[in-house]
Motif scaffolding. Structure first.
Motif, PDB file in Angstrom:
ATOM      1  N   SER A 119       9.862  -5.457   8.735  1.00 33.13           N
ATOM      2  CA  SER A 119      10.580  -5.748   9.981  1.00 33.13           C
ATOM      3  C   SER A 119      11.366  -4.530  10.473  1.00 33.13           C
ATOM      4  CB  SER A 119      11.515  -6.942   9.774  1.00 33.13           C
ATOM      5  OG  SER A 119      12.390  -6.674   8.701  1.00 33.13           O
ATOM      6  N   THR A 120      11.592  -3.532   9.608  1.00 33.10           N
ATOM      7  CA  THR A 120      12.372  -2.365  10.022  1.00 33.10           C
ATOM      8  C   THR A 120      11.496  -1.217  10.515  1.00 33.10           C
ATOM      9  OG1 THR A 120      12.279  -1.524   7.780  1.00 33.10           O
ATOM     10  CG2 THR A 120      14.185  -2.886   8.336  1.00 33.10           C
ATOM     11  N   LEU A 121      10.182  -1.384  10.466  1.00 29.51           N
ATOM     12  CA  LEU A 121       9.293  -0.245  10.735  1.00 29.51           C
ATOM     13  C   LEU A 121       9.020  -0.059  12.219  1.00 29.51           C
ATOM     14  CD1 LEU A 121       6.667  -0.869   7.942  1.00 29.51           C
ATOM     15  CD2 LEU A 121       8.515   0.788   7.916  1.00 29.51           C
ATOM     16  N   ASP A 122       8.690   1.189  12.616  1.00 34.23           N
ATOM     17  CA  ASP A 122       8.219   1.418  13.975  1.00 34.23           C
ATOM     18  C   ASP A 122       6.760   0.970  14.066  1.00 34.23           C
ATOM     19  OD1 ASP A 122       6.380   3.910  13.588  1.00 34.23           O
ATOM     20  OD2 ASP A 122       8.220   4.326  12.473  1.00 34.23           O
ATOM     21  N   THR A 123       6.241   0.904  15.293  1.00 33.07           N
ATOM     22  CA  THR A 123       4.940   0.274  15.526  1.00 33.07           C
ATOM     23  C   THR A 123       3.820   0.883  14.682  1.00 33.07           C
ATOM     24  OG1 THR A 123       5.706  -0.020  17.758  1.00 33.07           O
ATOM     25  CG2 THR A 123       3.396  -0.497  17.355  1.00 33.07           C
ATOM     26  N   ALA A 124       3.733   2.227  14.678  1.00 29.62           N
ATOM     27  CA  ALA A 124       2.623   2.869  13.987  1.00 29.62           C
ATOM     28  C   ALA A 124       2.646   2.542  12.499  1.00 29.62           C
ATOM     29  CB  ALA A 124       2.685   4.377  14.199  1.00 29.62           C
ATOM     30  N   ARG A 125       3.831   2.665  11.901  1.00 31.67           N
ATOM     31  CA  ARG A 125       3.922   2.376  10.469  1.00 31.67           C
ATOM     32  C   ARG A 125       3.705   0.902  10.189  1.00 31.67           C
ATOM     33  NH1 ARG A 125       8.420   5.712   7.311  1.00 31.67           N
ATOM     34  NH2 ARG A 125       7.583   7.793   7.671  1.00 31.67           N
ATOM     35  N   TRP A 126       4.209   0.058  11.105  1.00 33.57           N
ATOM     36  CA  TRP A 126       4.034  -1.374  10.936  1.00 33.57           C
ATOM     37  C   TRP A 126       2.541  -1.703  10.854  1.00 33.57           C
ATOM     38  CZ3 TRP A 126       1.782  -5.675  13.138  1.00 33.57           C
ATOM     39  CH2 TRP A 126       2.301  -6.917  12.774  1.00 33.57           C
ATOM     40  N   PHE A 127       1.768  -1.121  11.769  1.00 36.78           N
ATOM     41  CA  PHE A 127       0.325  -1.382  11.743  1.00 36.78           C
ATOM     42  C   PHE A 127      -0.320  -0.779  10.503  1.00 36.78           C
ATOM     43  CE2 PHE A 127       0.613  -2.742  16.155  1.00 36.78           C
ATOM     44  CZ  PHE A 127      -0.282  -3.799  16.137  1.00 36.78           C
ATOM     45  N   GLY A 128       0.188   0.401  10.099  1.00 34.39           N
ATOM     46  CA  GLY A 128      -0.323   1.027   8.873  1.00 34.39           C
ATOM     47  C   GLY A 128      -0.168   0.090   7.685  1.00 34.39           C
ATOM     48  N   CYS A 129       0.980  -0.538   7.603  1.00 33.31           N
ATOM     49  CA  CYS A 129       1.243  -1.464   6.499  1.00 33.31           C
ATOM     50  C   CYS A 129       0.446  -2.743   6.665  1.00 33.31           C
ATOM     51  CB  CYS A 129       2.731  -1.810   6.437  1.00 33.31           C
ATOM     52  SG  CYS A 129       3.758  -0.432   5.977  1.00 33.31           S
ATOM     53  N   TYR A 130       0.464  -3.259   7.925  1.00 36.19           N
ATOM     54  CA  TYR A 130      -0.190  -4.532   8.212  1.00 36.19           C
ATOM     55  C   TYR A 130      -1.678  -4.467   7.877  1.00 36.19           C
ATOM     56  CZ  TYR A 130      -2.091  -8.323  11.078  1.00 36.19           C
ATOM     57  OH  TYR A 130      -2.776  -9.417  11.521  1.00 36.19           O
ATOM     58  N   LEU A 131      -2.313  -3.381   8.323  1.00 36.29           N
ATOM     59  CA  LEU A 131      -3.766  -3.290   8.157  1.00 36.29           C
ATOM     60  C   LEU A 131      -4.181  -2.940   6.735  1.00 36.29           C
ATOM     61  CD1 LEU A 131      -4.699  -1.558  11.512  1.00 36.29           C
ATOM     62  CD2 LEU A 131      -5.038  -3.933  10.891  1.00 36.29           C
ATOM     63  N   THR A 132      -3.220  -2.655   5.875  1.00 36.50           N
ATOM     64  CA  THR A 132      -3.574  -2.343   4.484  1.00 36.50           C
ATOM     65  C   THR A 132      -2.986  -3.366   3.528  1.00 36.50           C
ATOM     66  OG1 THR A 132      -1.684  -0.875   4.384  1.00 36.50           O
ATOM     67  CG2 THR A 132      -3.814   0.142   4.822  1.00 36.50           C
ATOM     68  N   MET A 176       0.850  -1.194   0.000  1.00 41.53           N
ATOM     69  CA  MET A 176       0.000   0.000   0.000  1.00 41.53           C
ATOM     70  C   MET A 176       0.885   1.242   0.000  1.00 41.53           C
ATOM     71  SD  MET A 176      -3.307   0.855   0.257  1.00 41.53           S
ATOM     72  CE  MET A 176      -4.260   2.313   0.616  1.00 41.53           C
ATOM     73  N   PHE A 177       1.642   1.435   1.088  1.00 43.51           N
ATOM     74  CA  PHE A 177       2.564   2.578   1.146  1.00 43.51           C
ATOM     75  C   PHE A 177       3.944   2.131   0.675  1.00 43.51           C
ATOM     76  CE2 PHE A 177      -0.457   2.985   4.733  1.00 43.51           C
ATOM     77  CZ  PHE A 177      -1.206   4.028   4.217  1.00 43.51           C
TER      78      PHE A 177
END
Lengths: 293, 239
Positions: free
Chosen positions: A9-22, A1-2
């Motif tokens: 695996s390199t992302l911080d929590t907020a971005r990780w969830f942003g990616c995960y949920l999309t 998505m983004f």
């Protein structure tokens, strides 16, 4: 998505969830909510039509018609939903295949039932074995919608039958006195007035129908329950987004969804009741009249 | 004009159907990593996806992937909802009676127990296994109490939350989980079950020969071994 989602695996929590949920699987999860809405959008009017037909048939003066209407409502209402869902879908599927088999392969000699197998000739297979996947899915969905409509049609039939009997008898007698035929009385006086009596029962059925949508999962349709279980299960690092068992959170999400959905339904149905009560000889109608005066 | 368009589109549809004549529907579970699973894009992925695509390419077949719950995966094959099962299914005599298996593409592998502690009671305790697996059959015949679950993930969850003393499943499924979860460990002795993992087709399906030939070719040129090592790690049993 983004763009930054290439290595989660390199992302911080907020971005990780942003990616995960999309990610793609979640997009399919969100789409499956549309399956639920589609089911409701098709099933509600169809079961109302079934129910109306059943109620009208039950009132009929032709005995076989009245028996058929009453038998349908009594029988379907008496069988547990889940038994009906598991049994009827299978029977319907096999009936369609059997009918097509008799028509298109009259020379077939092999037995159709071989132990647990139900083998019809390839031409009769529904949908055809080489049909694209979406046809298979649409067919499964159509069978499910039809089954839901049969079940909820029986409940609607019972409610509408009661509502038709609740319309004050003098109204009908007056119409007859004006020289209307039975048909005219039914369509012009009985049907327009029965809705307010039917509405509490129908809104109850609507709520039950919403709550019954997770049964789609039992019919092998990839609905929201399927995806919640699939996505919530624990993931090892074979996946891009490893996580422990999160089924609790996914099912909590479904709980919130269903609560919001039923609450919105309640509000809408409340307004509809108010509107239909106008000018009716009911307590609610009387209240509205007094408030206006 | 309307009819012309209608006829044209009908022709287009039937032409499409004719071209799609040889689609082989590959049935898998999609919940058993690394054998087969639904990946983050919502597609079927895993060892068997890679293997199946390669076999179809070699046998010159067009394949389409379908997922189905494990406990109804054989009835849905025999009733024609898809044409093959490629889902980490071990070849057993009971299954041979209802379906035709190809030759195995994974050698007979060990089944393992996984538990929260070393002293879990494997002989008389409560053991979780997936319904209709050879592992469930093995536990049922042993002295332990079997609890069955529809999906592999639920069998592991049952151990985590204490419902079961241990889970019994294919080692290749359990090892990555035990590696990544500090609480879970492999316990007891490995057990050899089944005659290797093969693809299942309906009885009498003539495509069996094509798949068998493709598997033989992949065994001979070493691509199958490479694939096994890629997905199951360097210690996996190869041909």
């Amino acid at each position: 998505m983004f763009e930054y989602c290439t290595d989660p695996s390199t992302l911080d929590t907020a971005r990780w969830f942003g990616c995960y949920l999309t990610n793609g699987a979640h997009m399919l999860f969100y789409q499956s909510f549309l399956v639920v809405f589609a089911l409701l959008a098709v099933t509600a009017p169809v079961s109302l039509a079934f129910g109306f037909a059943a109620a009208a048939a039950s009132r009929s003066h032709v005995p076989p018609l009245a028996w058929a209407g009453k038998l349908y409502t009594a029988m379907v209402r008496g069988v547990p939903d889940i038994v009906f869902f598991l049994f009827f879908v299978l029977v319907l599927d096999q009936a369609i295949e059997y009918a097509r088999h008799r028509i298109s392969c009259p020379d077939w000699t092999d037995p159709i039932r071989q132990g647990a197998n139900f083998l019809v000739c390839p031409e009769a297979r529904t949908p055809a074995g080489n049909a694209p996947q979406w046809v298979h899915e649409a067919y499964g969905f159509a069978l499910a919608v039809f089954t839901y409509a049969i079940v909820f049609g029986a409940f609607c039939g019972n409610v509408l039958f009661g509502a038709m009997r609740a319309v004050p008898r003098p109204q009908l007698e007056t119409a007859e006195a004006y020289g209307m035929s039975r048909r005219q009385v039914f369509w012009r006086v009985l049907v327009p007035q029965m809705w307010i009596y039917a509405l509490p029962g129908l809104s109850n059925i609507w709520m039950i129908l919403i709550k019954a949508t997770p049964l789609l999962f039992l019919l092998g349709i990839e609905d929201i329950v399927y995806w919640a279980r699939e996505l919530g299960g624990s993931r090892t690092s074979a996946y891009q987004y490893p996580h422990p068992d999160w089924r609790f959170w996914y099912f909590l999400g479904l709980l919130v969804f269903y609560l919001c959905f039923t609450r919105v339904s309640e509000i809408v149905l409340g307004r509809l009741t108010r509107r239909l009560s106008h000018g009716q000889a009911t307590a609610a109608g009387e209240e509205l009249r007094k408030a206006a005066a | 004009m309307k009819y012309l368009i209608l006829t044209a589109s009908l022709l287009a549809i039937s032409a499409g159907a004719a071209a799609a004549q040889d689609v082989v529907r590959m049935g898998t579970e999609g919940a058993y990593p690394p054998y087969n699973f639904i990946n983050d894009n919502g597609e079927v992925d895993g060892f068997e996806r890679a293997l199946g695509d390669e076999l179809c390419a070699r046998a010159e077949l067009t394949c389409e992937w379908v997922t189905n719950d494990w406990d109804s995966i054989i009835p849905n094959l025999t009733s024609g909802n898809y044409d093959t099962i490629i889902a980490g299914m071990s070849i057993t005599e009971e299954r041979e009676e209802v379906v035709d298996f190809t030759q195995p593409y994974i050698p007979p592998a060990s089944s393992l127990f996984m538990a929260l502690s070393e002293d879990a009671d494997l002989a008389g305790g409560v053991i979780a296994a997936q319904t209709n697996t050879i592992q469930a059959g093995y536990i049922a015949a042993s002295g332990a109490t079997l609890i069955e679950f529809a999906t592999p993930d639920e069998t592991v969850a049952a151990v985590r939350n204490g419902e079961a003393d241990a889970v019994f499943a294919d080692g290749d499924y359990l090892l990555p989980i035990a590696d990544e979860d500090a609480d879970l460990m492999i316990v007891g002795e490995p057990v050899q079950l089944g005659g290797g993992v093969g693809m299942a087709l309906r009885e009498g399906d003539e495509r069996l020969a094509a798949f068998n030939a493709a598997i033989t070719a992949m065994k001979e040129d070493g691509t199958l071994n490479a694939l096994i090592l890629e997905w199951f790690g360097p210690e996996a049993a190869t041909w």
